[in-house]
Scaffold this active site. Sequence first.
Site, PDB file in Angstrom:
ATOM      1  CG  HIS A  61      47.834  39.560  27.926  1.00 44.95           C
ATOM      2  ND1 HIS A  61      46.473  39.714  28.109  1.00 44.95           N
ATOM      3  CD2 HIS A  61      48.075  38.230  28.037  1.00 44.95           C
ATOM      4  CE1 HIS A  61      45.913  38.538  28.297  1.00 44.95           C
ATOM      5  NE2 HIS A  61      46.871  37.615  28.264  1.00 44.95           N
ATOM      6  CB  SER A  62      49.512  37.960  31.515  1.00 45.83           C
ATOM      7  OG  SER A  62      49.551  36.986  32.526  1.00 45.83           O
TER       8      SER A  62
END
Length: 216
Positions: A61-62
């Site tokens: 994520h990210s």
Amino acid sequence: MYREWARHAEGRVAVHAVRPPGRESRIDEPPYEHAGPLASALADAITPLVRTGEPYALFGHSMGAVVCFELAQQMRARALPPPCRLFASGRRAPSSPDPDPLHALETREFLARVVSLGGIPPEVLAEDGLIDLVMPAMLADFKVAETYRLTSQSRLECPISAFGGVDDTTLTEADIEAWSEFTTDTFTKRMLRGDHFFVNSERDAIVEHVVSDLVG
């Protein structure tokens, strides 16, 4: 963030979470500031698991999405088995530079921007000195993500599933769709409720999508 994933996956897939330097029990270690060295360290760490022959997938994520993409590239360069699927969450495709990088901002402005994204729990801000402990890792994460540049235009041979938050002000749906350019296999895009940290608020839905993509 991934502590509850194993329970929600209910034994259908095994969950191995990564704890990079600068966090929790490794908070005294300097964090990585570039994706390449971090991905290389991860490749070293997971090689024994990969060589067992069990299929594996990568979820990030990210900043983690960038690192997972680079990790998949490095696994190929080492002639190791590729992931069976890459899950990229809350991050623009590697071909799209950040239009508004935050890592070089003055500390106070950086904190204000991260708070506006929902990235710092109120209890962290309220606890004297705690923000100073987590600041190096936060800055490093943004630097890893925002300075990443493609070293190869070659696409991955595994499917890619990409997730975005419909209220994420840092991304557009087109940024998520652009991940389709990085696979020679199938691509799946899912837009979920929430801001940049929908990975927390929509955890159960994401786990179910991940399991479904992997085992049906």
